[in-house]
Design a protein around this motif. Structure first.
Motif, PDB file in Angstrom:
ATOM      1  N   LEU A  75     -14.934  -5.018  -3.558  1.00  0.00           N
ATOM      2  CA  LEU A  75     -13.807  -4.499  -2.786  1.00  0.00           C
ATOM      3  C   LEU A  75     -13.966  -4.801  -1.300  1.00  0.00           C
ATOM      4  O   LEU A  75     -13.019  -5.254  -0.638  1.00  0.00           O
ATOM      5  N   LEU A  76     -15.151  -4.544  -0.775  1.00  0.00           N
ATOM      6  CA  LEU A  76     -15.365  -4.721   0.661  1.00  0.00           C
ATOM      7  C   LEU A  76     -15.361  -6.184   1.071  1.00  0.00           C
ATOM      8  O   LEU A  76     -14.970  -6.522   2.198  1.00  0.00           O
ATOM      9  N   ASP A  77     -15.788  -7.064   0.174  1.00  0.00           N
ATOM     10  CA  ASP A  77     -15.865  -8.492   0.515  1.00  0.00           C
ATOM     11  C   ASP A  77     -14.492  -9.137   0.684  1.00  0.00           C
ATOM     12  O   ASP A  77     -14.324 -10.049   1.488  1.00  0.00           O
ATOM     13  N   ASP A  78     -13.498  -8.676  -0.083  1.00  0.00           N
ATOM     14  CA  ASP A  78     -12.158  -9.256   0.007  1.00  0.00           C
ATOM     15  C   ASP A  78     -11.334  -8.424   0.992  1.00  0.00           C
ATOM     16  O   ASP A  78     -10.558  -7.555   0.603  1.00  0.00           O
ATOM     17  N   ARG A  79     -11.503  -8.703   2.266  1.00  0.00           N
ATOM     18  CA  ARG A  79     -10.907  -7.852   3.297  1.00  0.00           C
ATOM     19  C   ARG A  79      -9.381  -7.901   3.275  1.00  0.00           C
ATOM     20  O   ARG A  79      -8.720  -6.900   3.563  1.00  0.00           O
ATOM     21  N   GLY A  80      -8.832  -9.042   2.933  1.00  0.00           N
ATOM     22  CA  GLY A  80      -7.377  -9.146   2.866  1.00  0.00           C
ATOM     23  C   GLY A  80      -6.803  -8.241   1.781  1.00  0.00           C
ATOM     24  O   GLY A  80      -5.844  -7.491   2.013  1.00  0.00           O
ATOM     25  N   GLU A  81      -7.403  -8.298   0.582  1.00  0.00           N
ATOM     26  CA  GLU A  81      -6.932  -7.458  -0.509  1.00  0.00           C
ATOM     27  C   GLU A  81      -7.233  -5.991  -0.231  1.00  0.00           C
ATOM     28  O   GLU A  81      -6.457  -5.103  -0.609  1.00  0.00           O
ATOM     29  N   LEU A  82      -8.333  -5.725   0.471  1.00  0.00           N
ATOM     30  CA  LEU A  82      -8.664  -4.347   0.831  1.00  0.00           C
ATOM     31  C   LEU A  82      -7.566  -3.747   1.706  1.00  0.00           C
ATOM     32  O   LEU A  82      -7.147  -2.603   1.513  1.00  0.00           O
ATOM     33  N   VAL A  83      -7.071  -4.536   2.645  1.00  0.00           N
ATOM     34  CA  VAL A  83      -5.976  -4.081   3.503  1.00  0.00           C
ATOM     35  C   VAL A  83      -4.720  -3.832   2.675  1.00  0.00           C
ATOM     36  O   VAL A  83      -4.032  -2.816   2.836  1.00  0.00           O
ATOM     37  N   ARG A  84      -4.427  -4.734   1.750  1.00  0.00           N
ATOM     38  CA  ARG A  84      -3.228  -4.565   0.920  1.00  0.00           C
ATOM     39  C   ARG A  84      -3.350  -3.338   0.019  1.00  0.00           C
ATOM     40  O   ARG A  84      -2.367  -2.613  -0.187  1.00  0.00           O
ATOM     41  N   MET A  85      -4.534  -3.095  -0.517  1.00  0.00           N
ATOM     42  CA  MET A  85      -4.742  -1.890  -1.323  1.00  0.00           C
ATOM     43  C   MET A  85      -4.521  -0.631  -0.491  1.00  0.00           C
ATOM     44  O   MET A  85      -3.917   0.335  -0.951  1.00  0.00           O
ATOM     45  N   GLY A  86      -5.011  -0.660   0.749  1.00  0.00           N
ATOM     46  CA  GLY A  86      -4.809   0.486   1.630  1.00  0.00           C
ATOM     47  C   GLY A  86      -3.340   0.730   1.918  1.00  0.00           C
ATOM     48  O   GLY A  86      -2.888   1.889   1.970  1.00  0.00           O
ATOM     49  N   GLU A  87      -2.587  -0.340   2.089  1.00  0.00           N
ATOM     50  CA  GLU A  87      -1.147  -0.206   2.325  1.00  0.00           C
ATOM     51  C   GLU A  87      -0.449   0.375   1.101  1.00  0.00           C
ATOM     52  O   GLU A  87       0.438   1.224   1.217  1.00  0.00           O
ATOM     53  N   ARG A  88      -0.853  -0.090  -0.101  1.00  0.00           N
ATOM     54  CA  ARG A  88      -0.262   0.457  -1.323  1.00  0.00           C
ATOM     55  C   ARG A  88      -0.641   1.926  -1.488  1.00  0.00           C
ATOM     56  O   ARG A  88       0.173   2.747  -1.946  1.00  0.00           O
ATOM     57  N   ALA A  89      -1.878   2.274  -1.130  1.00  0.00           N
ATOM     58  CA  ALA A  89      -2.323   3.667  -1.236  1.00  0.00           C
ATOM     59  C   ALA A  89      -1.476   4.568  -0.351  1.00  0.00           C
ATOM     60  O   ALA A  89      -1.006   5.637  -0.789  1.00  0.00           O
ATOM     61  N   ARG A  90      -1.266   4.158   0.880  1.00  0.00           N
ATOM     62  CA  ARG A  90      -0.483   4.979   1.807  1.00  0.00           C
ATOM     63  C   ARG A  90       0.964   5.100   1.341  1.00  0.00           C
ATOM     64  O   ARG A  90       1.570   6.194   1.400  1.00  0.00           O
ATOM     65  N   LEU A  91       1.540   4.008   0.856  1.00  0.00           N
ATOM     66  CA  LEU A  91       2.915   4.033   0.370  1.00  0.00           C
ATOM     67  C   LEU A  91       3.050   4.954  -0.835  1.00  0.00           C
ATOM     68  O   LEU A  91       4.020   5.720  -0.950  1.00  0.00           O
ATOM     69  N   LEU A  92       2.058   4.919  -1.733  1.00  0.00           N
ATOM     70  CA  LEU A  92       2.062   5.806  -2.899  1.00  0.00           C
ATOM     71  C   LEU A  92       2.010   7.266  -2.466  1.00  0.00           C
ATOM     72  O   LEU A  92       2.723   8.112  -3.000  1.00  0.00           O
ATOM     73  N   ALA A  93       1.169   7.545  -1.461  1.00  0.00           N
ATOM     74  CA  ALA A  93       1.074   8.917  -0.960  1.00  0.00           C
ATOM     75  C   ALA A  93       2.375   9.366  -0.317  1.00  0.00           C
ATOM     76  O   ALA A  93       2.808  10.510  -0.507  1.00  0.00           O
ATOM     77  N   GLU A  94       3.018   8.499   0.421  1.00  0.00           N
ATOM     78  CA  GLU A  94       4.271   8.860   1.097  1.00  0.00           C
ATOM     79  C   GLU A  94       5.395   9.100   0.097  1.00  0.00           C
ATOM     80  O   GLU A  94       6.220  10.006   0.282  1.00  0.00           O
ATOM     81  N   ARG A  95       5.447   8.301  -0.952  1.00  0.00           N
ATOM     82  CA  ARG A  95       6.573   8.378  -1.889  1.00  0.00           C
ATOM     83  C   ARG A  95       6.399   9.425  -2.981  1.00  0.00           C
ATOM     84  O   ARG A  95       7.354  10.134  -3.331  1.00  0.00           O
ATOM     85  N   ARG A  96       5.191   9.533  -3.540  1.00  0.00           N
ATOM     86  CA  ARG A  96       5.028  10.380  -4.723  1.00  0.00           C
ATOM     87  C   ARG A  96       3.842  11.322  -4.671  1.00  0.00           C
ATOM     88  O   ARG A  96       3.942  12.465  -5.109  1.00  0.00           O
ATOM     89  N   CYS A  97       2.721  10.854  -4.188  1.00  0.00           N
ATOM     90  CA  CYS A  97       1.479  11.622  -4.302  1.00  0.00           C
ATOM     91  C   CYS A  97       1.243  12.493  -3.082  1.00  0.00           C
ATOM     92  O   CYS A  97       0.292  12.295  -2.312  1.00  0.00           O
ATOM     93  N   ASN A  98       2.126  13.468  -2.911  1.00  0.00           N
ATOM     94  CA  ASN A  98       1.972  14.420  -1.811  1.00  0.00           C
ATOM     95  C   ASN A  98       2.506  15.776  -2.257  1.00  0.00           C
ATOM     96  O   ASN A  98       3.327  15.880  -3.172  1.00  0.00           O
ATOM     97  N   TRP A  99       2.047  16.814  -1.595  1.00  0.00           N
ATOM     98  CA  TRP A  99       2.397  18.169  -2.004  1.00  0.00           C
ATOM     99  C   TRP A  99       3.876  18.467  -1.804  1.00  0.00           C
ATOM    100  O   TRP A  99       4.465  19.248  -2.546  1.00  0.00           O
ATOM    101  N   ASP A 100       4.507  17.825  -0.827  1.00  0.00           N
ATOM    102  CA  ASP A 100       5.929  18.054  -0.583  1.00  0.00           C
ATOM    103  C   ASP A 100       6.764  17.697  -1.809  1.00  0.00           C
ATOM    104  O   ASP A 100       7.797  18.315  -2.075  1.00  0.00           O
ATOM    105  N   VAL A 101       6.316  16.701  -2.562  1.00  0.00           N
ATOM    106  CA  VAL A 101       6.970  16.333  -3.822  1.00  0.00           C
ATOM    107  C   VAL A 101       6.443  17.186  -4.969  1.00  0.00           C
ATOM    108  O   VAL A 101       7.196  17.754  -5.755  1.00  0.00           O
ATOM    109  N   GLU A 102       5.118  17.314  -5.054  1.00  0.00           N
ATOM    110  CA  GLU A 102       4.480  17.951  -6.207  1.00  0.00           C
ATOM    111  C   GLU A 102       4.814  19.437  -6.320  1.00  0.00           C
ATOM    112  O   GLU A 102       4.925  19.980  -7.428  1.00  0.00           O
ATOM    113  N   LYS A 103       4.987  20.109  -5.186  1.00  0.00           N
ATOM    114  CA  LYS A 103       5.208  21.560  -5.224  1.00  0.00           C
ATOM    115  C   LYS A 103       6.500  21.942  -5.932  1.00  0.00           C
ATOM    116  O   LYS A 103       6.641  23.086  -6.408  1.00  0.00           O
ATOM    117  N   GLU A 104       7.455  20.998  -6.041  1.00  0.00           N
ATOM    118  CA  GLU A 104       8.708  21.310  -6.723  1.00  0.00           C
ATOM    119  C   GLU A 104       8.482  21.650  -8.189  1.00  0.00           C
ATOM    120  O   GLU A 104       9.248  22.410  -8.787  1.00  0.00           O
TER     121      GLU A 104
END
Length: 396
Positions: free
Chosen positions: A349-378
């Motif tokens: 994971l650490l060696d492929d820095r480009g893909e690591l950045v893309r994974m981080g972007e996908r992680a943040r987008l997932l958190a913003e859209r679905r994986c957060n308490w503002d959504v889950e608490k409903e």
């Protein structure tokens, strides 16, 4: 549009409510939905007897048990006294709904709900008896038998069952014939944190990669193995934020392996600071050993906290973790029983820095859209809407 009338809710916990993020979030969400929420907790010299917080009330009404299992009869007597105090305080509050957080509150919650004709909600943060298997005498046959009997008595009678992951929901449904509602342990939506803070405070060069472990340091997590694996991860520093019984053995492993300042221990970190620190790492680590079914099915808060910080994740290759980490392409999994597997996954994971950045972007987008308490608490609020719309009492 909300349905049903507001209800009086009594939540029961066996801690002093100074550091229980899930109960905090749930109580605040229900209060914001218009319900009258009181959390009945344990007394502490470091906390007031009564506290107002985020729209709900905390009342500390019972005592911790302080006897060890070397004095089993005293330990049991203290436990019974605590249960009686919680039952009495809950009954006196005359709630419409009694909400039991984990099985260790079920006896008090069930008895109080029956006494006052309230509805009963069981909120399983863990597979409780399975979790206890890793805790010395708490995992012995008599203790296991007792807690499984408690669950067999009360879980089928609950008007609603809640748990933290699909894996735990499947296990509970299989055991008790009741399908739980999954309300995952997700953090509130938050802006990205201070990306420089972690390296600044630890004096780590900006060009050095950082992998982060946040969480309790206890047996069953494979944490010594993680430290030993770091001899094969030459390009990164491992930062450990947490405390617990495994800390000494982790420090000894780092010393024995000659890792020096490539493994940093920060101890207990205030909850308010965890997001900032995570925002400054390159990779988050979630590691569990397959010592119990509870571990195997884990989907812990730290997983979603890493996503909120935009962190790619390296985790044990267990179902509740892999479904997010690999299913959403935000990281990779390893065999937690194999140091070589742990190290190889992290290095890849650490060696492929480009893909690591893309994974981080996908992680943040997932958190913003679905994986957060503002959504889950409903999901939690909807459970209470159904309870409020269907007045009645649990079975005797």
């Amino acid at each position: 549009k909300r349905t049903g009338e507001p209800v009086r809710v009594a939540m029961l916990v066996l801690n002093d409510m100074r550091a229980d993020a899930r109960v905090d979030r749930e109580a605040a969400a229900l209060a914001a939905a218009g319900h009258d929420v009181t959390v009945l907790a344990l007394r502490s010299s470091e906390a007031l007897e009564t506290e107002e917080r985020d729209g709900f009330t905390i009342r500390r009404v019972a005592d911790y048990t302080n006897a060890s299992w070397k004095r089993p009869w005293l330990k049991v007597a203290q436990g019974h006294a605590r249960t009686r105090a919680l039952t009495a305080a809950t009954s006196k509050a005359a709630p419409d709904v009694v909400h039991a957080h984990d099985s260790d509150t079920l006896v008090a919650a069930g008895a109080a709900a029956k006494a006052v004709g309230a509805r009963l909600v069981y909120d399983a943060h863990e597979l409780y008896p399975d979790m206890l298997q890793e805790h010395g005498l708490s995992g012995t046959w008599p203790v296991q038998h007792y807690w499984r009997a408690v669950e067999r008595k009360w879980v089928p009678k609950a008007d609603a069952v809640i748990t933290v992951s699909e894996g735990l929901a499947d296990a509970l449904a299989s055991r008790y014939g009741t399908r739980p509602v999954v309300v995952a342990n997700m953090p509130a939506l938050a802006k990205p944190g201070d990306a420089d803070r972690l390296r600044r405070e630890l004096g780590i060069d900006p060009g050095t990669q950082v992998a982060l472990y946040q969480g309790v340091l206890v047996p069953g997590r494979g944490l010594e193995r993680l430290v030993r694996a770091w001899t094969r991860v030459p390009q990164a520093v491992l930062v450990v934020q947490g405390f617990g019984a495994a800390e000494d053995s982790m420090r000894q492993a780092a010393l024995t392996c000659g890792l020096g300042d490539r493994v940093r221990f920060m101890g207990r970190v205030p909850a308010r600071d965890l997001h900032d620190y995570a925002s400054g790492a390159d990779l988050g680590i979630v590691i569990y050993e397959r010592t119990t079914l509870n571990n195997y099915l884990a989907a812990p808060n730290k997983l979603y906290a890493y996503l909120m910080a935009g962190l790619p994740v390296a985790s044990s290759d267990f179902p509740g973790l892999a479904s997010v980490v690999e299913g959403e392409r935000v990281g990779a999994t390893f065999d937690p029983a194999d140091e070589a597997s742990i190290a190889a996954t992290i290095v890849r994971l650490l060696d492929d820095r480009g893909e690591l950045v893309r994974m981080g972007e996908r992680a943040r987008l997932l958190a913003e859209r679905r994986c957060n308490w503002d959504v889950e608490k409903e999901k939690l609020v909807s459970v209470y809407e159904r309870l409020a719309a269907r007045p009645g009492t649990p079975d005797a």
